[in-house]
Structure formats: structure tokens, C-alpha cells
Design an enzyme around this catalytic site. Structure first.
Site, PDB file in Angstrom:
ATOM      1  N   CYS A   1     -24.227  -8.555 -22.832  1.00  0.00           N
ATOM      2  CA  CYS A   1     -25.111  -9.236 -21.888  1.00  0.00           C
ATOM      3  C   CYS A   1     -24.429  -9.515 -20.540  1.00  0.00           C
ATOM      4  O   CYS A   1     -25.097  -9.849 -19.566  1.00  0.00           O
ATOM      5  CB  CYS A   1     -25.677 -10.505 -22.499  1.00  0.00           C
ATOM      6  SG  CYS A   1     -24.473 -11.500 -23.388  1.00  0.00           S
ATOM      7  N   TYR A   2     -23.104  -9.431 -20.487  1.00  0.00           N
ATOM      8  CA  TYR A   2     -22.364  -9.618 -19.233  1.00  0.00           C
ATOM      9  C   TYR A   2     -21.385  -8.447 -19.068  1.00  0.00           C
ATOM     10  O   TYR A   2     -20.194  -8.574 -19.325  1.00  0.00           O
ATOM     11  CB  TYR A   2     -21.584 -10.945 -19.247  1.00  0.00           C
ATOM     12  CG  TYR A   2     -22.468 -12.172 -19.212  1.00  0.00           C
ATOM     13  CD1 TYR A   2     -22.862 -12.722 -17.994  1.00  0.00           C
ATOM     14  CD2 TYR A   2     -22.911 -12.766 -20.381  1.00  0.00           C
ATOM     15  CE1 TYR A   2     -23.678 -13.835 -17.953  1.00  0.00           C
ATOM     16  CE2 TYR A   2     -23.737 -13.875 -20.354  1.00  0.00           C
ATOM     17  CZ  TYR A   2     -24.119 -14.411 -19.140  1.00  0.00           C
ATOM     18  OH  TYR A   2     -24.919 -15.515 -19.086  1.00  0.00           O
TER      19      TYR A   2
END
Lengths: 403, 136
Positions: free
Chosen positions: A140-141
Site C-alpha cells: 500500500c506504500y
């Protein structure tokens, strides 16, 4: 005769509040008497401007595209490392943080020209600061590297959060050894060559409210040129020390944890500071208003430099070796005379806390209140007092034995 | 008319071994008071001194120095206070060997007396906000 904070705020709103500084109140009361002044004066303003190491700021710098998780990664602001053990883009920068490549005291005495305090000062001054970061990358990052200029006005939150400021009294530092010492109390010349102190004395916030009768959690204050609040008692808050008949601590005692929006602060009240051979820090301006709710509270604000005593401590042996020895007790009036007597020797004195700036802060706060721009707050909860039973603990080491 | 000025002399390496100060006394009848000296054979030397004498002699002495190859600066340019950075704490006061710093009575603002400064540079690194600056 008792006033309430609500009544004082009403007068502030109408522009009728009578506000004086903690220095001015002394002579005013001498002339007019306690009862009359307690009735007439609504607020006494205090101020202090000194190096305060347990200071720092947290920031939410905003999300990049693609996103990056700084938590668990490494972040630098102008090469000064920030703490990343928080969520994706929240970081904390401490005033004493140093660039990784600063030689520290390897070249003794180290100069410590630039650190966290200086970064905070530059951000507050509106300057662009270089943010460099590495992260480990997640689904997600995904972003793993970031290099960007950042500016205070562009980031989400920038909050000054100092966990220990505004010490209620402090040591006077001297050097009994035969070599020069480089300390957080400045350069100390050998053989009692000088004595350094650091308190605004009769103007200092907690010395004007020795039992924390008005200053508590939630008290609105002048902080770094803007508005801040007392968040908690500061670390090492130690109300149970030796006190004079006037209630004023004769040793370092209470402290404040303070918080405020960095974006409305000013660089002249948050000054990056360097102590030769010791490290970096920040000099913080704090002003606390004391509502004159009763004669008793007024009486505490009448304290003068002659009534406040500080311990003289040897920084060659006593301080570093945690010995309780005190060489002498001296008043701030003596300290401000330019020299004190220690072990029969005349020792010249110098201050690390700026008295002219403390006066300026008390006057700015006074003007804010008079102009109806600053209202007093009722504390949400009191600071721990003498009755709290707080004991100032040292760390008694328990060696970790290898198996 | 007598003049007295504090000056910084920069000696290029080739003349470091010449008796220049002696000539100032002998040929121009000037008095000198050395405040600071750093002279090493074969390298550039720096001499900070107070030079006193008649205006005519002083001017001729300075011309002699310049002709010899010595670069001259007024001392007052060397250590200056950045007024915007000084917080008037007073940490410098007890460190200065010539008492160039003092507290203004009443306001407790720190005063810096240029004339007393001998450019020892002790205050520069000891000033917490680093307000004392050295200019070459």
C-alpha cells in the site's frame, strides 16, 4: 475579595482588564498595598527565554504519489534525523538531534553548529527545508525513496511539543577542577573561574506561582511567539524539593510540558542554539499569564530576585557523578550583581537565560491581553503539587548479565 | 596630532622573516602593542596590534607596510555581533579576557565594546546562538 477567570475574561473582552508584568507588580504593590492591588490588577504576566533541550516538533508532511511509509524508515530534515516510529507520514524532530556526519566531540570540543533546533527555527522562519527519506516499501506504500523541499506552509500539521520547559529554578554551574569544562551550562572556566545560571528569576512563570495554584493543564500561554498551552507537567517535575518560607523552591523543581501550533510562531522566539563541546538545542520563549484571583495569588507574584535562591553545583565532579553536594546557595539578586562568593572566592556570573527577552515576552503577552486578543483559560486539571508525593527517581542500574 | 589604531597585518610568506615591526619603531617613531600574533617562517603571518604615533609618522608607517607587501585591515571589522541573532543572554560576559562585553544597567542588555576586542575569538564558538561572527 475573590475574582474568577470568567470575570477577568469579561474585562479583557471590554478592554478593561488591568494587566502588569511580574516585574512591575512588585513596585505597584509596594506603593498601593496588597488589598488594593489584588482588587485592581487582573493579570500578572511572566516570561522566560532560555535554552530548553526537551523540545521538539511533530509534523504530518502529507502523502506523496505514489505513497511512502516513513514509519520504520529513515527521515532527515536538512540532514538532521527525525524520529519515524509513527504512522506513514508523521515524524518528530527533537531539538538536540544532530546530523549523522556531525563529528560530535571527536574533535573536542565539538562545535555543534546545526541540529534539530536550528531546523525548527528555519522552518518557522518560512525557509524551505530539504527532506530526504528512505523506506522499505509495502503493497500500500510502494515508494521507497523521497527527496523534496518542504515548507511549513505546505505541510498539514506542524506542532511544537516540548516535554520539559520552563524549569522552576535551576542550578548555578561552577567548575572546581583545573581544566576548562564544556557543558550545557556553557563554558566553565577552571578553579571557579565563572558561575553560570539560567532562570528569569522574578519574571519566571513557575517562580511566580510556586504551588501551581493557577498554572495547570490547559493553561493558555505565549509559546515561541504564538499561542500555546500547558499540556501536562513536564518530565522531571519535582514539586517536593526544599522550599523557602515564601514557598519558592530552592532547588530545580516543577516543569511544564507545552504544546502549540508551530505555524503561528516566530523565529526570534525559537532560536537554534549551540553549546560548545556539549550539543545543539533550542532557546524557547514562554510567557504565562497569572490571573490575580486572590490576595494569596498576588502575594506569590511579588517574589523578587532577592527572595529566590539557587544551589551552586560543581560540574566537574558533583553534577556528572550525581553527588548531592551543594557548594552554596545564592539569590538571583546576588547572581545578577555580577559576582557571587563561593568557597571564599569572588566568582563572576553570567546568565544563559535572557532577562531582556523575558521582559519583552511578558510585555507582549500583556499587550495581547490588553488588546483583547488573548483570553485566559481555566485549567482542566492541576499540575501535581507538593501533596502528590512525587519522588524524583534516579536510575539504579541493574546489570544485564550474559548467559 | 597623535593617532592610535588597532590593525590586523597579513604578512605574505616571503617577508615573514623581516624585522618589520622594528622598522616601524626605529624609522617612524611608532609605539606598538601586540594583541595577537601568529607568525611561522615560510607561511603567511598575522599580527594584530595597536599602533600609536603622530599622524604624519603613522601614515608613513602604514605606507611603508603596504610597500613592503603587508596587507592591512582595521581590527574593528574582524569580530562583529550579528545583532539579529544576539539574544542578550550574557553567556559571553565572563569568557571575554578583555571585558569587551558588559551589561547595560537597568535593561540588562549585553553591550559589546569593539574597542576592547582583541579578536581572541573565544566568544565566537561559546556564544549559544552563535551571534558573534568573524570577518576576514
Amino acid at each position: 475579595m475573590l475574582k474568577t477567570i470568567a470575570e477577568i475574561n469579561d474585562k479583557i473582552k471590554k478592554g478593561e482588564a488591568v494587566v502588569v508584568t511580574a516585574e512591575e507588580i512588585i513596585d505597584i504593590t509596594k506603593k498601593k498595598g496588597l488589598a488594593k492591588v489584588a482588587e485592581e490588577v487582573d493579570v500578572v504576566t511572566t516570561g522566560t527565554f532560555g535554552p530548553m533541550c526537551s523540545s521538539g516538533a511533530y509534523f504530518n508532511i502529507g502523502h506523496t504519489k505514489p505513497k511512502i511509509k516513513l514509519g520504520g524508515g529513515r527521515v532527515y530534515l536538512n540532514d538532521v534525523p527525525a524520529y519515524t516510529g509513527l504512522a506513514a507520514v508523521d515524524i518528530f524532530l527533537g531539538a538536540t538531534a544532530l546530523p549523522d556526519d556531525d563529528p560530535r566531540n571527536k574533535i573536542y570540543p565539538g562545535e555543534f553548529r546545526y541540529g534539530g533546533g536550528h531546523v525548527i527555527e528555519e522552518l518557522v522562519a518560512g525557509k524551505d527545508v530539504r527532506l530526504t527519506a528512505t523506506a522499505y516499501g509495502t503493497d500500500c506504500y510502494p515508494k521507497r525513496k523521497l527527496e523534496s523541499w518542504v515548507n511549513l506552509k505546505d505541510i498539514n500539521e506542524a506542532v511544537l511539543f516540548n516535554v520539559r520547559n520552563a524549569y522552576q529554578n535551576y542550578n548555578v554551574a561552577v567548575n572546581l577542577s583545573n581544566r576548562i569544562l564544556y557543558t550545557y551550562m556553557g563554558v566553565l572556566k577552571p578553579d571557579l573561574g565563572n558561575a553560570n545560571y539560567s532562570s528569569a528569576g522574578q519574571l519566571s512563570p513557575l517562580l511566580n506561582d510556586p504551588f501551581y495554584k493557577t498554572i495547570g493543564i490547559g493553561t493558555r500561554i505565549f509559546l515561541g511567539g504564538g499561542i500555546g498551552y500547558v499540556a501536562w507537567h513536564g518530565t522531571q517535575h519535582n514539586p517536593n524539593v526544599l522550599r523557602g518560607d515564601n514557598g519558592v523552591p530552592r532547588r530545580p523543581a516543577g516543569t511544564l510540558a507545552v504544546i502549540g501550533d508551530l505555524k503561528q510562531m516566530k523565529p526570534q522566539w525559537l532560536v537554534g542554539t549551540s553549546f560548545l563541546g556539549y550539543g545543539c538545542t533550542i532557546t524557547v520563549g514562554i510567557g504565562v499569564p497569572i490571573p490575580i484571583l486572590s490576595e494569596e495569588i498576588l502575594r506569590y507574584t511579588l517574589v523578587t530576585d532577592a527572595d529566590i535562591f539557587a544551589p551552586v553545583v560543581d560540574y566537574s565532579e558533583g553534577y556528572p557523578q550525581r553527588k548531592p553536594d551543594i557548594l552554596a546557595e545564592v539569590s538571583y539578586a546576588e547572581l545578577k550583581s555580577g559576582s557571587i562568593k563561593v568557597q571564599g572566592k569572588e566568582v563572576p556570573t553570567a546568565s544563559l537565560s535572557s532577562y531582556p527577552k523575558a521582559i519583552e515576552i511578558a510585555n507582549i503577552l500583556k499587550d495581547w491581553i490588553k488588546r483583547g486578543e488573548f483570553f485566559l483559560t481555566e485549567p482542566v486539571a492541576p499540575l501535581p503539587g507538593v501533596e502528590s508525593g512525587i519522588i524524583f527517581k534516579a536510575l539504579e542500574e541493574r546489570p544485564i548479565l550474559e548467559l | 596630532m597623535t593617532v592610535s589604531k588597532r590593525i590586523v597585518l597579513h604578512f605574505p610568506p616571503r617577508i615573514v622573516d623581516q624585522p618589520i615591526v622594528y622598522r616601524l619603531v626605529k624609522d617612524f617613531d611608532l609605539q606598538f602593542n601586540i594583541l595577537k600574533a601568529s607568525v611561522t617562517p615560510g607561511r603567511e603571518g598575522i599580527l594584530v596590534m595597536e599602533l600609536t604615533g603622530g599622524q604624519r609618522n603613522y601614515d608613513q608607517g602604514i605606507k611603508y607596510l603596504t610597500d613592503t607587501g603587508v596587507k592591512i585591515q582595521a581590527l574593528s571589522q574582524d569580530v562583529v555581533r550579528n545583532e539579529a541573532r544576539c539574544t542578550h543572554c550574557g553567556a559571553c560576559i565572563t569568557l571575554c579576557p578583555t571585558n569587551a562585553f558588559s551589561l547595560e544597567p537597568g535593561t540588562r542588555r549585553v553591550l559589546f565594546d569593539h574597542a576592547k576586542c582583541v579578536v581572541c575569538e573565544l566568544c565566537i564558538k561559546a556564544c549559544p546562538p552563535r551571534a558573534m561572527e568573524l570577518y576576514f
